[in-house]
Design a protein around this motif. Structure first.
Motif, PDB file in Angstrom:
ATOM      1  N   UNK A 185       0.842  -1.204   0.000  1.00  0.00           N
ATOM      2  CA  UNK A 185       0.000   0.000   0.000  1.00  0.00           C
ATOM      3  C   UNK A 185       0.873   1.247   0.000  1.00  0.00           C
ATOM      4  N   UNK A 186       1.929   1.252   0.799  1.00  0.00           N
ATOM      5  CA  UNK A 186       2.839   2.397   0.851  1.00  0.00           C
ATOM      6  C   UNK A 186       3.460   2.651  -0.517  1.00  0.00           C
ATOM      7  N   UNK A 187       3.943   1.600  -1.160  1.00  0.00           N
ATOM      8  CA  UNK A 187       4.562   1.718  -2.488  1.00  0.00           C
ATOM      9  C   UNK A 187       3.538   2.229  -3.506  1.00  0.00           C
ATOM     10  N   UNK A 188       2.323   1.689  -3.443  1.00  0.00           N
ATOM     11  CA  UNK A 188       1.270   2.105  -4.366  1.00  0.00           C
ATOM     12  C   UNK A 188       0.948   3.591  -4.202  1.00  0.00           C
ATOM     13  N   UNK A 189       0.771   4.022  -2.961  1.00  0.00           N
ATOM     14  CA  UNK A 189       0.430   5.434  -2.734  1.00  0.00           C
ATOM     15  C   UNK A 189       1.580   6.368  -3.097  1.00  0.00           C
ATOM     16  N   UNK A 190       2.819   5.929  -2.935  1.00  0.00           N
ATOM     17  CA  UNK A 190       3.957   6.748  -3.379  1.00  0.00           C
ATOM     18  C   UNK A 190       3.843   7.053  -4.865  1.00  0.00           C
ATOM     19  N   UNK A 191       3.498   6.048  -5.648  1.00  0.00           N
ATOM     20  CA  UNK A 191       3.388   6.245  -7.098  1.00  0.00           C
ATOM     21  C   UNK A 191       2.152   7.049  -7.476  1.00  0.00           C
ATOM     22  N   UNK A 192       1.056   6.852  -6.760  1.00  0.00           N
ATOM     23  CA  UNK A 192      -0.148   7.636  -7.006  1.00  0.00           C
ATOM     24  C   UNK A 192       0.135   9.109  -6.740  1.00  0.00           C
ATOM     25  N   UNK A 193       0.770   9.392  -5.603  1.00  0.00           N
ATOM     26  CA  UNK A 193       1.080  10.774  -5.233  1.00  0.00           C
ATOM     27  C   UNK A 193       2.033  11.401  -6.254  1.00  0.00           C
ATOM     28  N   UNK A 194       2.977  10.628  -6.759  1.00  0.00           N
ATOM     29  CA  UNK A 194       3.930  11.148  -7.743  1.00  0.00           C
ATOM     30  C   UNK A 194       3.236  11.556  -9.039  1.00  0.00           C
ATOM     31  N   UNK A 195       2.077  10.964  -9.320  1.00  0.00           N
ATOM     32  CA  UNK A 195       1.329  11.295 -10.536  1.00  0.00           C
ATOM     33  C   UNK A 195       0.394  12.485 -10.358  1.00  0.00           C
ATOM     34  N   UNK A 196       0.276  12.977  -9.142  1.00  0.00           N
ATOM     35  CA  UNK A 196      -0.611  14.100  -8.874  1.00  0.00           C
ATOM     36  C   UNK A 196       0.166  15.410  -8.845  1.00  0.00           C
TER      37      UNK A 196
END
Length: 105
Positions: A20-31
């Motif tokens: 989940x941490x890894x996933x949210x890191x990438x989501x945040x990087x796309x925002x």
């Protein structure tokens, strides 16, 4: 993912937490800087984790300078340069610009 306990709690294993941490890191990087993440309750439900685990994940992201949680307002993406540093120098991923986080968070 582990089976839910009584009281509708979900046990989050260390592997699931890291995922989940890894996933949210990438989501945040796309925002974009200043974008607001979905409400905790919504985001936790979408990710299939409890709010306490989500708060720990968001705390880790905040410690890395990726997000900022504002009391009674929400969690917001920090400046893009913070995201690039926290992701080890990688910039935004290629792809279309999104106005909102993807539905599959």
């Amino acid at each position: 993912m582990a089976a839910p306990r009584s009281g509708h709690r979900t046990v989050v294993t260390p592997d699931r937490y890291a995922e989940v941490l890894r996933h949210l890191r990438h989501v945040v990087a796309d925002l974009d800087a200043g974008d607001r993440l979905p409400a905790e309750r919504e985001l936790a439900g979408t990710l299939g984790i409890g709010r306490a685990a989500l708060r720990r994940v968001l705390g880790d992201l905040a410690a890395d300078g990726l997000v900022e949680t504002r009391h009674q307002s929400g969690t917001y993406v920090m400046a893009a340069s913070s995201c690039v540093r926290a992701l080890g120098g990688r910039g935004r991923r290629e792809g279309p610009v999104r106005e909102h986080p993807p539905a599959h968070l």
